[in-house]
Design a protein around this motif. Structure first.
Motif, PDB file in Angstrom:
ATOM      1  N   VAL A 310     -12.647   8.051   1.627  1.00  0.00           N
ATOM      2  CA  VAL A 310     -13.451   7.117   2.407  1.00  0.00           C
ATOM      3  C   VAL A 310     -13.536   7.536   3.872  1.00  0.00           C
ATOM      4  N   THR A 311     -12.491   8.143   4.393  1.00  0.00           N
ATOM      5  CA  THR A 311     -12.541   8.573   5.788  1.00  0.00           C
ATOM      6  C   THR A 311     -13.695   9.553   5.989  1.00  0.00           C
ATOM      7  N   GLY A 312     -13.900  10.412   4.993  1.00  0.00           N
ATOM      8  CA  GLY A 312     -15.019  11.346   5.057  1.00  0.00           C
ATOM      9  C   GLY A 312     -16.356  10.631   4.971  1.00  0.00           C
ATOM     10  N   VAL A 386      -5.058   8.412  11.169  1.00  0.00           N
ATOM     11  CA  VAL A 386      -5.473   7.566  10.050  1.00  0.00           C
ATOM     12  C   VAL A 386      -4.776   7.944   8.753  1.00  0.00           C
ATOM     13  N   GLY A 387      -4.592   6.960   7.889  1.00  0.00           N
ATOM     14  CA  GLY A 387      -4.182   7.237   6.510  1.00  0.00           C
ATOM     15  C   GLY A 387      -2.800   6.773   6.158  1.00  0.00           C
ATOM     16  N   GLU A 388      -1.927   6.678   7.116  1.00  0.00           N
ATOM     17  CA  GLU A 388      -0.543   6.282   6.861  1.00  0.00           C
ATOM     18  C   GLU A 388       0.065   5.897   8.200  1.00  0.00           C
ATOM     19  N   PRO A 389       1.193   5.216   8.141  1.00  0.00           N
ATOM     20  CA  PRO A 389       1.827   4.871   9.412  1.00  0.00           C
ATOM     21  C   PRO A 389       2.171   6.157  10.167  1.00  0.00           C
ATOM     22  N   ILE A 390       1.993   6.153  11.478  1.00  0.00           N
ATOM     23  CA  ILE A 390       2.365   7.331  12.269  1.00  0.00           C
ATOM     24  C   ILE A 390       3.716   7.039  12.914  1.00  0.00           C
ATOM     25  N   VAL A 410      -5.870   6.469  19.147  1.00  0.00           N
ATOM     26  CA  VAL A 410      -6.185   5.297  18.345  1.00  0.00           C
ATOM     27  C   VAL A 410      -5.562   5.475  16.955  1.00  0.00           C
ATOM     28  N   ASP A 411      -4.577   4.626  16.652  1.00  0.00           N
ATOM     29  CA  ASP A 411      -3.953   4.620  15.327  1.00  0.00           C
ATOM     30  C   ASP A 411      -4.736   3.593  14.518  1.00  0.00           C
ATOM     31  N   THR A 412      -5.539   4.072  13.581  1.00  0.00           N
ATOM     32  CA  THR A 412      -6.525   3.216  12.928  1.00  0.00           C
ATOM     33  C   THR A 412      -6.097   2.847  11.515  1.00  0.00           C
ATOM     34  N   TRP A 413      -5.919   1.557  11.286  1.00  0.00           N
ATOM     35  CA  TRP A 413      -5.592   1.093   9.930  1.00  0.00           C
ATOM     36  C   TRP A 413      -6.857   0.597   9.247  1.00  0.00           C
ATOM     37  N   TRP A 414      -7.058   1.073   8.053  1.00  0.00           N
ATOM     38  CA  TRP A 414      -8.120   0.549   7.201  1.00  0.00           C
ATOM     39  C   TRP A 414      -7.911   1.077   5.801  1.00  0.00           C
ATOM     40  N   GLN A 415      -8.836   0.812   4.895  1.00  0.00           N
ATOM     41  CA  GLN A 415      -8.694   1.191   3.493  1.00  0.00           C
ATOM     42  C   GLN A 415     -10.059   1.526   2.913  1.00  0.00           C
ATOM     43  N   THR A 416     -10.046   2.179   1.757  1.00  0.00           N
ATOM     44  CA  THR A 416     -11.288   2.420   1.031  1.00  0.00           C
ATOM     45  C   THR A 416     -12.068   1.108   0.926  1.00  0.00           C
ATOM     46  N   GLU A 417     -11.359   0.033   0.678  1.00  0.00           N
ATOM     47  CA  GLU A 417     -11.979  -1.258   0.433  1.00  0.00           C
ATOM     48  C   GLU A 417     -12.585  -1.881   1.681  1.00  0.00           C
ATOM     49  N   GLY A 501      -2.375  -5.257   0.241  1.00  0.00           N
ATOM     50  CA  GLY A 501      -1.396  -4.426  -0.465  1.00  0.00           C
ATOM     51  C   GLY A 501      -0.382  -3.773   0.461  1.00  0.00           C
ATOM     52  N   ASP A 502      -0.508  -4.045   1.757  1.00  0.00           N
ATOM     53  CA  ASP A 502       0.425  -3.472   2.728  1.00  0.00           C
ATOM     54  C   ASP A 502       1.385  -4.529   3.264  1.00  0.00           C
ATOM     55  N   GLY A 503       2.563  -4.057   3.635  1.00  0.00           N
ATOM     56  CA  GLY A 503       3.485  -4.891   4.382  1.00  0.00           C
ATOM     57  C   GLY A 503       3.267  -4.626   5.866  1.00  0.00           C
ATOM     58  N   GLY A 516       3.303   0.057   5.381  1.00  0.00           N
ATOM     59  CA  GLY A 516       3.061   0.799   4.135  1.00  0.00           C
ATOM     60  C   GLY A 516       2.917  -0.139   2.952  1.00  0.00           C
ATOM     61  N   ARG A 517       2.629   0.427   1.796  1.00  0.00           N
ATOM     62  CA  ARG A 517       2.285  -0.360   0.615  1.00  0.00           C
ATOM     63  C   ARG A 517       3.483  -1.159   0.111  1.00  0.00           C
ATOM     64  N   VAL A 518       3.194  -2.345  -0.359  1.00  0.00           N
ATOM     65  CA  VAL A 518       4.233  -3.147  -0.994  1.00  0.00           C
ATOM     66  C   VAL A 518       4.015  -3.188  -2.507  1.00  0.00           C
ATOM     67  N   HIS A 527      -3.045  10.469   1.018  1.00  0.00           N
ATOM     68  CA  HIS A 527      -3.792  10.283  -0.229  1.00  0.00           C
ATOM     69  C   HIS A 527      -3.160   9.179  -1.044  1.00  0.00           C
ATOM     70  N   ARG A 528      -4.032   8.367  -1.587  1.00  0.00           N
ATOM     71  CA  ARG A 528      -3.552   7.211  -2.320  1.00  0.00           C
ATOM     72  C   ARG A 528      -3.403   7.569  -3.785  1.00  0.00           C
ATOM     73  N   ILE A 529      -2.207   7.422  -4.321  1.00  0.00           N
ATOM     74  CA  ILE A 529      -1.934   7.809  -5.704  1.00  0.00           C
ATOM     75  C   ILE A 529      -1.123   6.696  -6.350  1.00  0.00           C
TER      76      ILE A 529
HETATM   77  C1  WT7 Z   1      -3.930   2.683   2.661  1.00  0.00           C
HETATM   78  C2  WT7 Z   1      -5.378   2.827   2.330  1.00  0.00           C
HETATM   79  C3  WT7 Z   1      -8.097   4.433   5.758  1.00  0.00           C
HETATM   80  C4  WT7 Z   1      -8.666   5.616   5.200  1.00  0.00           C
HETATM   81  C5  WT7 Z   1      -7.687   6.536   4.558  1.00  0.00           C
HETATM   82  C6  WT7 Z   1      -6.838   5.895   3.504  1.00  0.00           C
HETATM   83  C7  WT7 Z   1      -2.536   3.228   4.452  1.00  0.00           C
HETATM   84  C8  WT7 Z   1      -4.224   3.791   6.241  1.00  0.00           C
HETATM   85  C9  WT7 Z   1      -3.052   3.490   8.056  1.00  0.00           C
HETATM   86  C10 WT7 Z   1      -2.487   3.362   9.355  1.00  0.00           C
HETATM   87  C11 WT7 Z   1      -0.526   2.603   8.353  1.00  0.00           C
HETATM   88  C12 WT7 Z   1      -2.243   3.168   6.950  1.00  0.00           C
HETATM   89  C13 WT7 Z   1      -2.319   1.791   4.076  1.00  0.00           C
HETATM   90  C14 WT7 Z   1      -3.606   1.406   3.373  1.00  0.00           C
HETATM   91  N1  WT7 Z   1      -3.000   3.375   5.835  1.00  0.00           N
HETATM   92  N2  WT7 Z   1      -4.258   3.872   7.578  1.00  0.00           N
HETATM   93  N3  WT7 Z   1      -3.178   3.664  10.472  1.00  0.00           N
HETATM   94  N4  WT7 Z   1      -1.218   2.912   9.455  1.00  0.00           N
HETATM   95  N5  WT7 Z   1      -0.990   2.716   7.093  1.00  0.00           N
HETATM   96  O1  WT7 Z   1      -7.579   5.028   2.694  1.00  0.00           O
HETATM   97  O2  WT7 Z   1      -6.840   5.777   0.441  1.00  0.00           O
HETATM   98  O3  WT7 Z   1      -7.862   3.508   0.770  1.00  0.00           O
HETATM   99  O4  WT7 Z   1      -5.557   4.023   1.612  1.00  0.00           O
HETATM  100  O5  WT7 Z   1      -3.541   3.721   3.556  1.00  0.00           O
HETATM  101  O6  WT7 Z   1      -1.239   1.709   3.200  1.00  0.00           O
HETATM  102  O7  WT7 Z   1      -3.462   0.330   2.479  1.00  0.00           O
HETATM  103  P1  WT7 Z   1      -7.019   4.582   1.306  1.00  0.00           P
END
Ligand code: WT7
Length: 647
Positions: A310-312, A386-390, A410-417, A501-503, A516-518, A527-529
């Motif tokens: 999704v980032t792409g 982006v993608g995980e906690p830094i 910018v530490d950006t939190w978001w998701q595919t959704e 889905g995150d704590g 991170g994910r709970v 990468h989400r697996i």
């Molecule tokens: C999950 C979503 C966002 C596009 C890439 C991943 C984790 C994402 C952060 C951040 C902490 C993060 C979460 C989230 N995540 N960005 N900045 N700090 N956690 O997209 O594959 O849909 O994964 O990535 O756990 O739920 P995704």
């Protein structure tokens, strides 16, 4: 870095004075959210203006920008040409072997129009699905935009996924066309890709029923005997390449599904996340402008993600292009041909905004600062993560070594959704704390709550929920509205909140920390697996009776996949050979990126009396911690054997 490092990083006066974001945006959005989101949507060019911002009466099924019609590709391409910016470079593309192409907005318009003309000529209709299984070549982006232009719904499948994974996605979406390449470059070598498509689509009784055409871009030219299915396969050059560069775009309803993107969940097969046209593009355009402080005609943006994620989608394609940006797209891995690659590219193109995942930052740290120090990185003015906690250490290294202490992060939190960035500092406004995503963006609302939905006190851990709809929100799961409700909206159904889905926790200054994910979703190198997908791959091997998979903390990749397996009766534990077979099984069923870091053959798995595997305890073992509460286990002694195995 020393403990005397600052705790907060305020923006420089200079950055603040010129920032796109302003502090009053929070209040303005809060005072009138609908007006705020209408204003953001007006960044786009609507053929028919919308007459209602949001209809949430059928929650959780949202409709944004009702009555509005637009063409997404027109907004990303033609609009800039019409405005006289056709000669601006849209894409500086860098191939892995070192070849490169600069594509202007005018050229992009021609290419997208050709592709649209060809796709229309083979009878594709608005709403049909097209699978795109390609490496990072410009044609991948052209294909996505051509779909958008025709109202076709694209489904990009990461080219690192296996044939089996591609097949399940093609079938689920009933894609009529697959666009691919003959091969892809990986660490200097051509690797086949079309063969995976052939394998995925099958032949005879096993053939994927929906697929009529496979369009093949020539990229590696490595195989003189490339398998060719007459009537189904065509070369891009012979078809798209020959089509007319003139195409009149049609406007589609704001809610028209722009794309599907499959992502892993806690159970079952991957879900096709459905994104809309008007709402999604609004979120992409707004966040790109605001979070990346993008200045048209001046900045050079580089997002290091693959177009398969999704980032792409949002920050290689729709966000930058809807803003008329000039961006870099790099085909290969960061250490090909050597570890200098990224920094050479920054230097060569004068990259000003650079957006990557923490896992890459930690890899750079391992390679050592001499590598970035050998390059002129003075063009950089903003960094993103982006993608995980830094982790704060990586944040500080990024700030100091890559950003020379000058660039906001910018530490950006978001998701595919979520479609686009949801929680992030505003550059030029926010005083950043290393490791914290800080605060929901203006217009976005998030809470940290306990099991009952009550706010937890600052400093305490809870669940991250989004308590208000937003334009870029997913609209449903493809073909499974029930699963959509169930997955995201049932946990806090009473309140009507989206469960991410995150704590998370708010600290004493009310800065937000995503932890991170709970759930049973792992995050490996961003990468989400899903644990259950890897478990099914493992048990599909005849020697394996049962498997439990967990994500264990990993210094570089964030989490690493650790598996515990029980052999079937009579199966021989043939040591390394079996482990290699199991790893291959996972690569074949899912992708090489899902291969476990560690596979332990154990005599038993820790289970509760009701038969549930206690993954939490396996995680304790894998991370070398004292075991948590084992009182619900049938046989706490099982850990002696597991520990003995790992030693
Ligand atoms: C999950 C979503 C966002 C596009 C890439 C991943 C984790 C994402 C952060 C951040 C902490 C993060 C979460 C989230 N995540 N960005 N900045 N700090 N956690 O997209 O594959 O849909 O994964 O990535 O756990 O739920 P995704």
């Amino acid at each position: 870095m020393s403990s005397s490092a600052p705790k907060v990083y305020p923006p420089s006066a200079e950055f603040a004075a010129n920032a796109n974001a302003t502090a009053d945006m929070y209040d303005r959005a809060e005072a009138d959210p609908m007006e705020f989101w209408a204003e953001q949507a007006r960044r786009l060019d609507w053929e028919t203006p919308f007459d209602q911002v949001l209809d949430w009466s059928d929650a959780p099924f949202a409709k944004w920008y009702l009555g509005g019609k637009l063409n997404v590709a027109y907004n990303c391409v033609d609009r800039h040409v019409v405005a006289g910016k056709g000669d601006r470079v849209a894409i500086h593309w860098v191939g892995e072997p070192g070849d490169s192409r600069d594509i202007t907005y005018s050229q992009l318009k021609d290419e997208v129009s050709r592709a649209a003309n060809y796709l229309a000529s083979i009878g594709l209709q608005t709403g049909d699905r097209v699978a795109i299984y390609m490496p990072m070549v410009p044609e991948a982006i052209v294909s996505m935009l051509a779909c958008a232009r025709l109202g076709l719904t694209h489904s990009v499948v990461f080219a690192g996924f296996s044939a089996a994974a591609l097949r399940s996605r093609v079938d689920d979406a009933e894609a009529k066309v697959v666009i691919t390449t003959d091969g892809q470059f990986r660490r200097g070598q051509p690797a086949p890709l079309k063969t995976a498509v052939d394998e995925a689509l099958g032949t005879g009784d096993d053939a994927a029923a929906s697929v009529q055409k496979v369009i093949v871009v020539r990229r590696t030219n490595h195989d003189p005997d490339l398998n060719w299915v007459q009537g189904r396969d065509v070369w891009w050059d012979d078809t798209v390449g020959e089509a007319s560069p003139d195409h009149e775009p049609e406007a589609f309803d704001a809610e028209h599904p722009l794309f599907l993107l499959y992502t892993s969940g806690t159970t079952g097969k991957p879900k096709g996340i459905v994104h809309s046209s008007g709402g999604y593009l609004t979120q992409a355009a707004y966040t790109f402008h605001t979070v990346f402080d993008h200045k048209e005609g001046r900045d050079v943006f580089w997002c290091g993600a693959d177009v398969g994620w999704v980032t792409g989608h949002t920050y290689l394609v729709y966000g930058p292009l809807s803003n008329g940006a000039t961006e870099v797209i790099y085909e290969g891995t960061p250490n090909s041909p050597d570890e200098h690659r990224h920094f050479q590219i920054i230097e060569r193109y004068g990259v000003t905004i650079y957006y990557i995942a923490p896992t890459l930052i930690r890899t750079f740290m391992k390679w050592g600062r001499a590598i970035p120090d050998a390059h002129d990185l003075s063009s950089l003015r903003l960094l993103g993560s982006v993608g995980e906690p830094i982790n704060p250490e990586a944040w500080r290294w990024y700030h100091e070594v890559i950003g020379h202490g000058r660039c906001p992060i910018v530490d950006t939190w978001w998701q595919t959704e979520t479609g686009g960035i949801m929680i992030s500092p505003l550059p030029g406004v926010t005083e950043c704390k290393p490791g914290s995503a800080m605060r929901p963006l203006p217009g976005i609302s998030a809470k940290v709550v306990d099991d009952n939905g009550a706010d937890v006190a600052d400093g305490e851990q809870g669940y991250l929920v989004l308590d208000r709809p937003w334009p870029g929100m997913l609209r449903t799961i493809w073909g499974d509205a029930e699963r959509f409700k169930d997955t995201y909206w049932s946990r806090f159904a009473e309140q009507g909140w989206y469960f991410a889905g995150d704590g998370a926790r708010y600290d004493d200054d009310h800065a937000l920390w995503v932890l991170g994910r709970v759930d049973d979703v792992m995050n490996v190198s961003g990468h989400r697996i899903s644990t259950s997908e890897v478990e099914s791959a493992l048990v599909s091997h005849s020697a394996i009776a049962e498997a439990a998979v967990i994500g264990a903390a990993d210094e570089t990749t964030g989490q690493g996949i650790v598996a515990f397996v029980i052999l079937t009766e009579g199966a021989e534990s043939s040591g390394d050979e079996l482990i290699a077979e199991l790893r291959n099984q996972v690569a074949t069923d899912i992708s090489p990126i899902a291969k476990p870091r560690e596979i332990n053959v154990v005599p038993e798995l820790p289970k509760t009396r009701s038969g549930k595997i206690m993954r939490r305890l396996l995680k304790d073992v894998a991370e070398g911690r004292e075991l948590g509460d084992t009182s619900t286990l049938v046989d706490p002694g099982v850990f002696e054997a597991i520990r003995a195995q790992r030693a």
